[in-house]
Motif scaffolding. Structure first.
Motif, PDB file in Angstrom:
ATOM      1  N   UNK A  78      15.403  -1.302   5.673  1.00 38.15           N
ATOM      2  CA  UNK A  78      13.991  -0.954   5.520  1.00 38.15           C
ATOM      3  C   UNK A  78      13.186  -2.251   5.471  1.00 38.15           C
ATOM      4  N   UNK A  79      12.307  -2.428   6.446  1.00 45.10           N
ATOM      5  CA  UNK A  79      11.584  -3.693   6.562  1.00 45.10           C
ATOM      6  C   UNK A  79      10.118  -3.538   6.175  1.00 45.10           C
ATOM      7  N   UNK A  80       9.602  -4.496   5.418  1.00 46.80           N
ATOM      8  CA  UNK A  80       8.164  -4.566   5.160  1.00 46.80           C
ATOM      9  C   UNK A  80       7.700  -5.978   5.527  1.00 46.80           C
ATOM     10  N   UNK A  81       6.403  -6.094   5.826  1.00 42.40           N
ATOM     11  CA  UNK A  81       5.857  -7.402   6.203  1.00 42.40           C
ATOM     12  C   UNK A  81       5.885  -8.336   4.994  1.00 42.40           C
ATOM     13  N   UNK A  82       6.256  -9.585   5.238  1.00 41.14           N
ATOM     14  CA  UNK A  82       6.209 -10.619   4.201  1.00 41.14           C
ATOM     15  C   UNK A  82       5.117 -11.635   4.556  1.00 41.14           C
ATOM     16  N   UNK A  83       4.407 -12.207   3.597  1.00 44.82           N
ATOM     17  CA  UNK A  83       4.510 -11.877   2.173  1.00 44.82           C
ATOM     18  C   UNK A  83       4.074 -10.447   1.892  1.00 44.82           C
ATOM     19  N   UNK A 105       0.782  -1.237   0.000  1.00 45.42           N
ATOM     20  CA  UNK A 105       0.000   0.000   0.000  1.00 45.42           C
ATOM     21  C   UNK A 105       0.812   1.284   0.000  1.00 45.42           C
ATOM     22  N   UNK A 106       2.128   1.174   0.114  1.00 45.05           N
ATOM     23  CA  UNK A 106       2.971   2.381   0.141  1.00 45.05           C
ATOM     24  C   UNK A 106       3.483   2.673  -1.268  1.00 45.05           C
ATOM     25  N   UNK A 107       3.288   3.908  -1.723  1.00 45.20           N
ATOM     26  CA  UNK A 107       3.823   4.310  -3.029  1.00 45.20           C
ATOM     27  C   UNK A 107       5.339   4.292  -2.998  1.00 45.20           C
ATOM     28  N   UNK A 108       5.931   3.659  -3.987  1.00 45.06           N
ATOM     29  CA  UNK A 108       7.396   3.668  -4.081  1.00 45.06           C
ATOM     30  C   UNK A 108       7.828   3.885  -5.520  1.00 45.06           C
ATOM     31  N   UNK A 109       9.009   4.450  -5.691  1.00 47.17           N
ATOM     32  CA  UNK A 109       9.672   4.492  -6.990  1.00 47.17           C
ATOM     33  C   UNK A 109      10.847   3.527  -6.931  1.00 47.17           C
ATOM     34  N   UNK A 110      11.854   3.784  -7.742  1.00 51.80           N
ATOM     35  CA  UNK A 110      13.019   2.887  -7.750  1.00 51.80           C
ATOM     36  C   UNK A 110      13.792   2.976  -6.435  1.00 51.80           C
ATOM     37  N   UNK A 111      13.821   4.165  -5.837  1.00 49.85           N
ATOM     38  CA  UNK A 111      14.522   4.311  -4.550  1.00 49.85           C
ATOM     39  C   UNK A 111      13.869   3.407  -3.497  1.00 49.85           C
ATOM     40  N   UNK A 112      12.560   3.537  -3.349  1.00 49.72           N
ATOM     41  CA  UNK A 112      11.856   2.775  -2.316  1.00 49.72           C
ATOM     42  C   UNK A 112      11.858   1.283  -2.584  1.00 49.72           C
ATOM     43  N   UNK A 113      11.571   0.905  -3.839  1.00 50.70           N
ATOM     44  CA  UNK A 113      11.491  -0.513  -4.165  1.00 50.70           C
ATOM     45  C   UNK A 113      12.832  -1.200  -3.934  1.00 50.70           C
ATOM     46  N   UNK A 114      13.887  -0.578  -4.420  1.00 46.67           N
ATOM     47  CA  UNK A 114      15.214  -1.190  -4.288  1.00 46.67           C
ATOM     48  C   UNK A 114      15.704  -1.188  -2.842  1.00 46.67           C
ATOM     49  N   UNK A 115      15.319  -0.160  -2.081  1.00 43.21           N
ATOM     50  CA  UNK A 115      15.688  -0.129  -0.657  1.00 43.21           C
ATOM     51  C   UNK A 115      14.961  -1.239   0.108  1.00 43.21           C
ATOM     52  N   UNK A 116      13.706  -1.486  -0.276  1.00 50.51           N
ATOM     53  CA  UNK A 116      12.950  -2.573   0.375  1.00 50.51           C
ATOM     54  C   UNK A 116      13.599  -3.920   0.045  1.00 50.51           C
ATOM     55  N   UNK A 117      13.996  -4.086  -1.211  1.00 52.04           N
ATOM     56  CA  UNK A 117      14.673  -5.336  -1.599  1.00 52.04           C
ATOM     57  C   UNK A 117      15.949  -5.531  -0.762  1.00 52.04           C
TER      58      UNK A 117
END
Ligand SMILES: [Zn+2]
Length: 272
Positions: free
Chosen positions: A209-214, A126-138
Motif C-alpha cells: 500500500x503506497x502513499x505519497x511521501x512526505x 487526508x484518508x481516514x485510517x485505523x490501526x489496519x490502514x496505518x500499519x498497512x501504510x507503514x
C-alpha cells in the motif's frame, strides 16, 4: 518466504468486551489463550504452505499476551514494550508479506472493541485510517504488502475498502461495540487456516500500500489535554480550536515513531 504476523487481541475469536483485554480483568487469561489459538492457526497454515520464517509481534497492550510455551514451534516471538515501531516491530523489506491477526475496526465504527490506538481519528494524506490502514501504510513504505487480516466483519469491511485484494478471515460478527456472534473455535481455526492458505498461495499478487511521501498525518485526540501533551514532539502542529495535531513524515521510521510517541503520551492523559 518470510511472513510477519502482527497480532492484536480485540479481533480474536470470542473476545467481545474489555474484560478480556488486560491482565487482572476477569476473562484476560481466557482471552490470551484465545489469542494463542488464532495466532497458532495462522502459523500452522502458513508453515504448511511453505513459509520459511515466521515472526510474530505480540501487539496488544504491553505486548506480553502470547506465552512462548504455547506458541506454535515454527514461529519466533517479539514480545514486550517499549520497542520501536511497536505493532510492526522488527519488520523489514525482506519479508514477503504481513498478516494482521485479531485486528479491529477504527474508532467510531460499530466494530467489536473499535478504536485506533488512543486516538479519536487518524488520517494519512487526508484518508481516514485505523490501526489496519496505518500499519498497512507503514509496511507499504518498507515495500511489504499486507496479505491477510483476521478479525470481525467490520475489520474485514474496513480492510476491503482500503485494500480490496487483501484476504480476510471473519471470526465473529459485530452486534455492537461490545457484543458479537462468534464462530466456534473449530470454525474459526478452519476459516483462518483456509484464508491463510489462500493468501500464501498468491503472495506474488499483493502489492504494498503506497502513499505519497512526505506524508501528512493528522491525529484527532479525545480532549485538548492530549493534544497539548504531544506538542512537545518536534514538528507537530496543532490546529487552532481543535484537538487535531498534524505532523509531516519524511520516511517510514518517522511516520510510525511519531504516531507511537503520540499514542504513548495520550495514554498517560486519559482523563476526559
Ligand atoms: Zn489491542
Amino acid at each position: 518466504m518470510r511472513i510477519y504476523i502482527s497480532a492484536d487481541m480485540e479481533g480474536i475469536s470470542g473476545v467481545t468486551n474489555p474484560d478480556y483485554l488486560q491482565p487482572g480483568e476477569p476473562n484476560y487469561e481466557y482471552g490470551r489463550s484465545l489469542m494463542e489459538h488464532n495466532v497458532n492457526a495462522v502459523i500452522e497454515a502458513a508453515w504448511e504452505s511453505g513459509a520459511t520464517e515466521i515472526v510474530v509481534a505480540d501487539s496488544h497492550g504491553s505486548g506480553n499476551n502470547l506465552r512462548l510455551s504455547r506458541l506454535h514451534a515454527a514461529a519466533t516471538l517479539i514480545s514486550g514494550f517499549p520497542r520501536e515501531h511497536y505493532m510492526m516491530s522488527g519488520l523489514d523489506a525482506n519479508f514477503s508479506a504481513v498478516f494482521f491477526v485479531g485486528y479491529h475496526a477504527r474508532h467510531g465504527t460499530p466494530g467489536v472493541l473499535s478504536h485506533a490506538y488512543w486516538f479519536k481519528n487518524m488520517t494519512v494524506n487526508g484518508i481516514d485510517v485505523g490501526e489496519i490502514g496505518f500499519n498497512a501504510i507503514y509496511a507499504g513504505m518498507l515495500g511489504v504488502p499486507l496479505a491477510l487480516v483476521t478479525g470481525d466483519d467490520r475489520a474485514a469491511e474496513e480492510t476491503k475498502l482500503l485494500m480490496p485484494d487483501v484476504v480476510t478471515a471473519v471470526v465473529k460478527h459485530a452486534l455492537s461495540r461490545t457484543a458479537a456472534r462468534c464462530l466456534s473455535l473449530e470454525q474459526s481455526r478452519k476459516e483462518i487456516a483456509e484464508r491463510t492458505t489462500e493468501a500464501m498461495g498468491r503472495l506474488a499478487d499483493f502489492t504494498p500500500l503506497k502513499v505519497a511521501l512526505p506524508a501528512e498525518v493528522s491525529i484527532e485526540f479525545f480532549h485538548s489535554g492530549q493534544a497539548e501533551l504531544v506538542l512537545g514532539i518536534a514538528g507537530t502542529i496543532r490546529h487552532p480550536n481543535s484537538t487535531v495535531v498534524t505532523y509531516i513524515a519524511e520516511d517510514a521510521a518517522s511516520f510510525y515513531r511519531t504516531m507511537e510517541t503520540m499514542a504513548t503520551l495520550a495514554n498517560t492523559a486519559r482523563f476526559f
